[in-house]
Design a protein around this motif. Structure first.
Motif, PDB file in Angstrom:
ATOM      1  N   SER A 103      14.128   0.759  18.170  1.00 17.21           N
ATOM      2  CA  SER A 103      14.702  -0.590  18.314  1.00 17.21           C
ATOM      3  C   SER A 103      15.714  -0.623  19.455  1.00 17.21           C
ATOM      4  N   GLN A 104      16.541   0.414  19.537  1.00 14.84           N
ATOM      5  CA  GLN A 104      17.553   0.467  20.594  1.00 14.84           C
ATOM      6  C   GLN A 104      16.885   0.624  21.950  1.00 14.84           C
ATOM      7  N   GLU A 105      15.870   1.508  22.011  1.00  7.70           N
ATOM      8  CA  GLU A 105      15.228   1.739  23.296  1.00  7.70           C
ATOM      9  C   GLU A 105      14.563   0.468  23.811  1.00  7.70           C
ATOM     10  N   LEU A 106      13.891  -0.258  22.909  1.00  2.00           N
ATOM     11  CA  LEU A 106      13.152  -1.451  23.327  1.00  2.00           C
ATOM     12  C   LEU A 106      14.043  -2.682  23.395  1.00  2.00           C
ATOM     13  N   ASN A 107      15.282  -2.576  22.879  1.00  2.00           N
ATOM     14  CA  ASN A 107      16.150  -3.750  22.753  1.00  2.00           C
ATOM     15  C   ASN A 107      15.413  -4.828  21.956  1.00  2.00           C
ATOM     16  N   TYR A 108      14.728  -4.413  20.912  1.00  2.00           N
ATOM     17  CA  TYR A 108      13.903  -5.312  20.112  1.00  2.00           C
ATOM     18  C   TYR A 108      13.845  -4.721  18.709  1.00  2.00           C
ATOM     19  N   ASN A 109      14.190  -5.489  17.720  1.00  2.00           N
ATOM     20  CA  ASN A 109      14.328  -4.935  16.374  1.00  2.00           C
ATOM     21  C   ASN A 109      12.958  -4.722  15.723  1.00  2.00           C
ATOM     22  N   VAL A 110      12.524  -3.464  15.633  1.00  2.00           N
ATOM     23  CA  VAL A 110      11.242  -3.183  14.977  1.00  2.00           C
ATOM     24  C   VAL A 110      11.423  -2.964  13.476  1.00  2.00           C
ATOM     25  N   MET A 111      12.646  -3.068  12.998  1.00  2.00           N
ATOM     26  CA  MET A 111      12.930  -3.058  11.556  1.00  2.00           C
ATOM     27  C   MET A 111      12.393  -1.811  10.861  1.00  2.00           C
ATOM     28  N   TYR A 112      12.553  -0.658  11.523  1.00  2.00           N
ATOM     29  CA  TYR A 112      12.172   0.616  10.896  1.00  2.00           C
ATOM     30  C   TYR A 112      13.126   0.877   9.740  1.00  2.00           C
ATOM     31  N   SER A 113      12.576   1.019   8.573  1.00  2.00           N
ATOM     32  CA  SER A 113      13.375   1.186   7.363  1.00  2.00           C
ATOM     33  C   SER A 113      12.970   2.471   6.669  1.00  2.00           C
ATOM     34  N   LYS A 114      13.895   3.441   6.632  1.00  2.00           N
ATOM     35  CA  LYS A 114      13.594   4.732   6.000  1.00  2.00           C
ATOM     36  C   LYS A 114      13.810   4.597   4.507  1.00  2.00           C
ATOM     37  N   ARG A 115      12.884   3.907   3.848  1.00  2.00           N
ATOM     38  CA  ARG A 115      13.057   3.683   2.421  1.00  2.00           C
ATOM     39  C   ARG A 115      12.365   4.753   1.586  1.00  2.00           C
ATOM     40  N   GLY A 116      11.686   5.669   2.257  1.00  2.00           N
ATOM     41  CA  GLY A 116      11.051   6.774   1.547  1.00  2.00           C
ATOM     42  C   GLY A 116       9.628   6.468   1.117  1.00  2.00           C
ATOM     43  N   VAL A 117       8.752   7.483   1.258  1.00  2.00           N
ATOM     44  CA  VAL A 117       7.371   7.365   0.787  1.00  2.00           C
ATOM     45  C   VAL A 117       7.186   8.354  -0.358  1.00  2.00           C
ATOM     46  N   LEU A 118       6.851   7.818  -1.520  1.00  2.00           N
ATOM     47  CA  LEU A 118       6.700   8.624  -2.732  1.00  2.00           C
ATOM     48  C   LEU A 118       5.226   8.691  -3.099  1.00  2.00           C
ATOM     49  N   MET A 119       4.694   9.918  -3.146  1.00  2.00           N
ATOM     50  CA  MET A 119       3.288  10.094  -3.524  1.00  2.00           C
ATOM     51  C   MET A 119       3.223  10.634  -4.935  1.00  2.00           C
ATOM     52  N   LEU A 120       2.544   9.916  -5.806  1.00  2.00           N
ATOM     53  CA  LEU A 120       2.551  10.252  -7.228  1.00  2.00           C
ATOM     54  C   LEU A 120       1.502  11.307  -7.567  1.00  2.00           C
ATOM     55  N   ALA A 121       1.903  12.229  -8.433  1.00  2.00           N
ATOM     56  CA  ALA A 121       0.964  13.231  -8.962  1.00  2.00           C
ATOM     57  C   ALA A 121       0.596  12.829 -10.388  1.00  2.00           C
ATOM     58  N   HIS A 122      -0.704  12.719 -10.657  1.00  2.00           N
ATOM     59  CA  HIS A 122      -1.159  12.272 -11.974  1.00  2.00           C
ATOM     60  C   HIS A 122      -1.849  13.378 -12.761  1.00  2.00           C
ATOM     61  N   ASN A 123      -2.116  14.516 -12.128  1.00  2.00           N
ATOM     62  CA  ASN A 123      -2.820  15.599 -12.834  1.00  2.00           C
ATOM     63  C   ASN A 123      -2.418  16.940 -12.216  1.00  2.00           C
ATOM     64  N   VAL A 124      -2.905  18.000 -12.812  1.00  2.00           N
ATOM     65  CA  VAL A 124      -2.488  19.338 -12.368  1.00  2.00           C
ATOM     66  C   VAL A 124      -2.889  19.588 -10.916  1.00  2.00           C
ATOM     67  N   HIS A 125      -4.063  19.127 -10.557  1.00  2.00           N
ATOM     68  CA  HIS A 125      -4.509  19.324  -9.181  1.00  2.00           C
ATOM     69  C   HIS A 125      -3.546  18.650  -8.197  1.00  2.00           C
ATOM     70  N   ASP A 126      -3.125  17.415  -8.524  1.00  2.00           N
ATOM     71  CA  ASP A 126      -2.165  16.712  -7.661  1.00  2.00           C
ATOM     72  C   ASP A 126      -0.881  17.526  -7.508  1.00  2.00           C
ATOM     73  N   ILE A 127      -0.378  18.046  -8.642  1.00  2.00           N
ATOM     74  CA  ILE A 127       0.881  18.796  -8.600  1.00  2.00           C
ATOM     75  C   ILE A 127       0.733  19.991  -7.659  1.00  2.00           C
ATOM     76  N   GLN A 128      -0.353  20.722  -7.829  1.00  2.00           N
ATOM     77  CA  GLN A 128      -0.540  21.925  -7.012  1.00  2.00           C
ATOM     78  C   GLN A 128      -0.707  21.577  -5.540  1.00  2.00           C
ATOM     79  N   SER A 129      -1.517  20.565  -5.242  1.00  2.00           N
ATOM     80  CA  SER A 129      -1.761  20.277  -3.830  1.00  2.00           C
ATOM     81  C   SER A 129      -0.528  19.649  -3.187  1.00  2.00           C
ATOM     82  N   PHE A 130       0.209  18.826  -3.937  1.00  2.00           N
ATOM     83  CA  PHE A 130       1.420  18.229  -3.348  1.00  2.00           C
ATOM     84  C   PHE A 130       2.477  19.294  -3.085  1.00  2.00           C
ATOM     85  N   LYS A 131       2.608  20.247  -4.010  1.00  2.00           N
ATOM     86  CA  LYS A 131       3.606  21.298  -3.779  1.00  2.00           C
ATOM     87  C   LYS A 131       3.205  22.151  -2.572  1.00  2.00           C
TER      88      LYS A 131
END
Lengths: 416, 95
Positions: A103-131
């Motif tokens: 935003s600063q470089e372009l002098n134009y507000n691109v509204m980048y918001s670091k609100r976090g991306v949360l990926m949910l694990a629903h089963n054992v495979h998800d837990i293992q692959s996410f870790k």
């Protein structure tokens, strides 16, 4: 004219009548140093960086529709870099680093918001692959951390973590630097910055051919408004890339699929972050306007229709309602589709082509928005130096011949 | 929702009964050991991806479960014709 508090005040005195046009309509010149095909975020950004970083200002961006009217205006604006393989982590994190300060470089507000991306694990495979992803990411300097179900609930209160839920939440991988940005602003900011440095943006002018000399090298492009010369042509045309490449006689390992998204009616702030679930195949965030922005995977067949089948949306919303029962009575306002170009290994192609003077940035599939600043920067680098940067060197065309695939199709923490 | 005509069941059935199988009429090499890298690339990865008529495979997964071929327009998504596996593509269809 720069956007600043002072200029805002000064313009207020004459009723805001003297703000200059961001990108005046230009008639094409007979010849440019570089032509970029496709005025989306990636193409406009490449023109911007060619001018701003490499001093190449005799550049035209040619667009068959209007700027930012393709996938730049049709995505779900999610930004993250938690990819498994080293090559991908470096590529996407290059972009995430550039979102900071854009935003600063372009002098134009691109509204980048670091609100976090949360990926949910629903089963054992998800837990293992996410870790596994978390450890791989941290080795590459990409932030990613494991949250317990209770920590997930604290980070995202609308989440249902009841153990008897249809899709129980067993934990999640959180990238705090991930988030969202305002998609239109990105295209507009790059367009304004490029035009201010001398770039021409030519809209409503489809490319109909690529002219090559006797030695095979690019001489320019045929368009609906006549021939325009250029010794270097960069193609950044998303779902239409394989059609443009055919004009130069190249067959590409790409297929184009509709990717749908939808938004709800706007409501007050309820949803603080981005949540993705690969297992039930849906993702959701809330825009600053208040709409819930919802997306999922592509439709199953090749299409250029820019719309998809209703049952895909139905499946997506069923998944959202299972994880977030509070949204079962939300009404959806709009749905749309964009045409995404998908490679066999689901990693992009950002490289020189066998045709001298022809460069390509394509194959971003369902995840191109997050990479916008990085892809633009690397395409500009590749064009300016006639050689790829170390970051995008692995994302070449040769990998489909020599087998060095970057197989995020199987590996990435991504809803493909 | 798109209705697709299954040439085996001889019925128009909704799209959700079917799964897409990619571009049709890609012949598996008869002598794989004789192929060089470029030919493997072409067989495995290069697709026609046309804007217009597309010859493609479908499977009636929740019906007769058989594979068949179709010509569909990729701009309108309209099916022009479907035909049984092993039959020749109608004239003028993309590869």
């Amino acid at each position: 004219m720069r956007f600043s508090g002072f200029n805002l005040l000064a313009q207020a005195f004459n009723g805001h009548q003297d703000w200059p046009e961001h990108w005046p309509d230009k008639a094409p010149k007979p010849e440019y140093d570089v032509i970029i095909v496709g005025a989306g975020g990636h193409g406009l950004g490449a023109a911007y960086y060619l001018a701003a970083k490499y001093g190449i200002t005799n550049v035209a961006v040619i667009e068959k529709g209007w700027l930012g009217g393709g996938n730049a205006g049709r995505n779900t604006t999610i930004i993250r870099s938690n990819y498994l393989y080293d090559e991908s982590a470096h590529l996407y994190d290059h972009a995430v680093k550039m979102w900071d300060g854009l935003s600063q470089e372009l002098n134009y507000n691109v509204m980048y918001s670091k609100r976090g991306v949360l990926m949910l694990a629903h089963n054992v495979h998800d837990i293992q692959s996410f870790k596994r992803h978390i450890h791989a990411n941290r080795l590459n300097g990409v932030d990613n951390e494991w949250l317990t179900p209770e920590q997930c609930k604290a980070y995202c209160p609308p989440l249902d973590i009841a153990p008897n839920a249809r899709h129980p939440v067993l934990g999640g991988a959180l990238q705090r630097r991930g988030g969202t940005a305002r998609h239109d602003s990105v295209a507009w900011g790059y367009a304004r910055g490029a035009v201010a440095r001398g770039v021409d943006i030519i809209q409503n002018c489809a490319v109909t051919g690529i002219r090559r000399g006797p030695d095979g090298a690019v001489l320019g492009v045929e368009t609906e408004r006549g021939f325009i010369g250029a010794r270097k042509v960069g193609v950044s045309a998303a779902g239409s890339t394989s059609l443009v490449m055919k004009m130069a006689g190249l067959d590409f390992p790409l297929e184009s699929y509709p990717l749908q998204a939808l938004v709800s009616e706007p409501v007050k702030p309820i949803f603080p972050c981005v949540v993705m679930s690969n297992t039930v195949h849906a993702y959701i965030s809330q825009s600053d306007k208040g709409e819930l922005v919802i997306g999922a995977g592509t439709d199953q067949y090749v299409s250029y229709s820019q719309r998809g089948a209703l049952h895909i949306i139905e499946h997506t919303l069923a998944a959202i309602c299972e994880i977030f029962p509070i949204f079962t009575r939300m009404r959806m306002l709009r749905t749309w589709g964009g045409i995404v170009d998908v490679t066999p290994d689901r990693s992009p192609i950002l490289a020189k082509t066998p045709v001298p003077g022809l460069y390509v940035n394509c194959g971003w599939g369902t995840g191109g928005f997050k990479a916008t600043p990085g892809a633009a920067d690397l395409l500009a680098h590749t064009i300016a130096h006639d050689a790829p940067h170390a970051i995008n060197a692995p994302f070449n065309l040769d990998r489909f011949r020599n087998g060095r695939l970057i197989d995020e199709a199987a590996a990435a923490a991504v809803a493909h | 929702m798109i209705l697709i005509h299954c040439p085996y069941c001889e019925e128009d059935r909704p799209e959700v009964e079917f799964t897409y199988g990619g571009q049709a009429h890609i012949a598996r090499p008869l002598d794989p050991a004789a192929l060089d890298d470029a030919e493997w690339e072409s067989f495995l990865y290069i697709r026609s991806n046309p804007r217009g008529r597309h010859a493609e495979r479908w499977r009636h997964a929740h019906g007769c479960a058989r594979f068949f071929n179709a010509i569909r327009d990729t701009v309108t998504d309209r099916f022009e014709v479907t035909y049984k596996a092993g039959e020749q593509a109608p004239d003028g269809a993309a590869r």
